[in-house]
Design a protein around this motif. Structure first.
Motif, mmCIF file in Angstrom:
data_model
loop_
_atom_site.group_PDB
_atom_site.id
_atom_site.type_symbol
_atom_site.label_atom_id
_atom_site.label_comp_id
_atom_site.label_asym_id
_atom_site.label_seq_id
_atom_site.Cartn_x
_atom_site.Cartn_y
_atom_site.Cartn_z
ATOM 1 N N UNK A 295 0.802 -1.292 -0.031
ATOM 2 C CA UNK A 295 0.054 0.180 -0.060
ATOM 3 C C UNK A 295 1.020 1.209 -0.183
ATOM 4 N N UNK A 296 1.960 1.058 0.791
ATOM 5 C CA UNK A 296 2.931 2.327 0.527
ATOM 6 C C UNK A 296 3.479 2.361 -0.520
ATOM 7 N N UNK A 297 3.753 1.480 -1.127
ATOM 8 C CA UNK A 297 4.678 1.593 -2.477
ATOM 9 C C UNK A 297 3.442 2.087 -3.523
ATOM 10 N N UNK A 298 2.231 1.607 -3.449
ATOM 11 C CA UNK A 298 1.232 2.200 -4.444
ATOM 12 C C UNK A 298 1.177 3.644 -4.460
ATOM 13 N N UNK A 299 1.158 4.149 -2.896
ATOM 14 C CA UNK A 299 0.896 5.447 -2.896
ATOM 15 C C UNK A 299 2.072 6.483 -3.281
ATOM 16 N N UNK A 300 3.121 5.811 -3.108
ATOM 17 C CA UNK A 300 4.576 6.412 -3.627
ATOM 18 C C UNK A 300 4.323 6.742 -5.432
ATOM 19 N N UNK A 301 3.815 5.432 -5.878
ATOM 20 C CA UNK A 301 3.558 5.744 -7.317
ATOM 21 C C UNK A 301 2.459 6.599 -8.022
ATOM 22 N N UNK A 302 1.488 6.583 -7.243
ATOM 23 C CA UNK A 302 0.597 7.273 -7.587
ATOM 24 C C UNK A 302 0.707 8.854 -7.236
ATOM 25 N N UNK A 303 1.693 9.171 -6.240
ATOM 26 C CA UNK A 303 2.119 10.438 -6.040
ATOM 27 C C UNK A 303 2.870 10.733 -6.955
ATOM 28 N N UNK A 304 3.897 10.203 -7.526
ATOM 29 C CA UNK A 304 4.600 10.197 -8.777
ATOM 30 C C UNK A 304 4.242 10.599 -9.841
ATOM 31 N N UNK A 305 3.003 10.007 -10.229
ATOM 32 C CA UNK A 305 2.055 10.228 -11.426
ATOM 33 C C UNK A 305 1.655 11.561 -11.429
ATOM 34 N N UNK A 306 1.047 11.951 -10.318
ATOM 35 C CA UNK A 306 0.679 13.345 -9.918
ATOM 36 C C UNK A 306 1.534 14.410 -10.034
ATOM 37 N N UNK B 96 7.743 6.074 -18.456
ATOM 38 C CA UNK B 96 8.033 5.748 -17.097
ATOM 39 C C UNK B 96 6.885 5.758 -16.283
ATOM 40 N N UNK B 97 5.833 6.708 -16.755
ATOM 41 C CA UNK B 97 4.560 6.623 -15.727
ATOM 42 C C UNK B 97 3.639 5.130 -16.309
ATOM 43 N N UNK B 98 3.827 5.227 -17.644
ATOM 44 C CA UNK B 98 3.010 3.787 -17.940
ATOM 45 C C UNK B 98 3.469 2.555 -17.413
ATOM 46 N N UNK B 99 4.949 2.384 -17.097
ATOM 47 C CA UNK B 99 5.387 1.476 -16.384
ATOM 48 C C UNK B 99 4.887 1.345 -14.878
ATOM 49 N N UNK B 100 4.874 2.507 -14.432
ATOM 50 C CA UNK B 100 4.304 2.713 -12.984
ATOM 51 C C UNK B 100 3.076 2.425 -12.870
ATOM 52 N N UNK B 101 2.227 2.739 -14.060
ATOM 53 C CA UNK B 101 0.623 2.441 -13.933
ATOM 54 C C UNK B 101 0.376 0.667 -13.907
ATOM 55 N N UNK B 102 1.372 0.067 -14.744
ATOM 56 C CA UNK B 102 1.147 -1.248 -14.834
ATOM 57 C C UNK B 102 1.715 -1.821 -13.492
ATOM 58 N N UNK B 103 2.760 -1.295 -12.969
ATOM 59 C CA UNK B 103 3.051 -1.687 -11.620
ATOM 60 C C UNK B 103 1.947 -1.643 -10.409
ATOM 61 N N UNK B 104 1.342 -0.564 -10.552
ATOM 62 C CA UNK B 104 0.184 -0.176 -9.556
ATOM 63 C C UNK B 104 -0.701 -1.449 -9.826
ATOM 64 N N UNK B 105 -1.388 -1.725 -10.940
ATOM 65 C CA UNK B 105 -1.900 -2.771 -11.198
ATOM 66 C C UNK B 105 -1.519 -4.252 -10.490
#
Length: 139
Positions: free
Chosen positions: A34-45, A77-86
């Motif tokens: 959950x923490x990792x997910x939030x870090x990725x979402x913050x990075x996308x924003x 990079x954000x696309x890779x992170x989006x896949x990682x969030x999934x």
């Protein structure tokens, strides 16, 4: 997983004779994911705001091309992170279903050390290695 993120959450400390994937371990990995997910979402924003704030209409074609290339790299990079969030979401569902930490191919324990290094792992090291060998043979 980014190194800067890894240092924020200490690895799970296994007690003697502790049962694999007990409630404490599940809670640890849920918190990690959950923490990792939030870090990725913050990075996308941050990327979206950066692109909006820095979007400049350069009269010089070279400057414009440089900016477009920078934005393209950020979007990849954000696309890779989006896949990682999934993948993270899938791992969180596995925790909910009490299937987290077990190989999807053979059913054995993936292991805490492997999960600490790769929290979204779905296969034990042996099955993952076999998959990679097969990919090399076919590719």
């Amino acid at each position: 997983m980014p190194d800067s993120f890894k240092h924020k959450i200490a690895p799970y400390q296994l007690a003697a004779d502790e049962e694999y994937m007990n409630e404490a371990q599940e809670a640890h990995f849920r918190h990690l994911l959950e923490t990792w997910r939030q870090v990725l979402i913050d990075e996308v924003a941050r990327t979206v705001h950066h692109m909006q704030d820095d979007a400049t209409h350069f009269p010089d074609p070279n400057d414009r091309a440089s900016q477009e290339e920078e934005f393209a790299l950020e979007l990849r990079a954000r696309d890779r992170e989006r896949k990682l969030v999934k993948k993270i979401d899938e791992s969180l569902k596995q925790i909910d279903d009490e299937e987290y930490g077990y190989c999807q191919s053979c059913g054995v324990e993936i292991g805490l050390r492997r999960l600490e290094a790769r929290p979204t792992a779905t296969k034990c090291i042996d099955c993952k290695t076999l998959d990679e060998i097969r990919e090399k043979q076919m590719g």
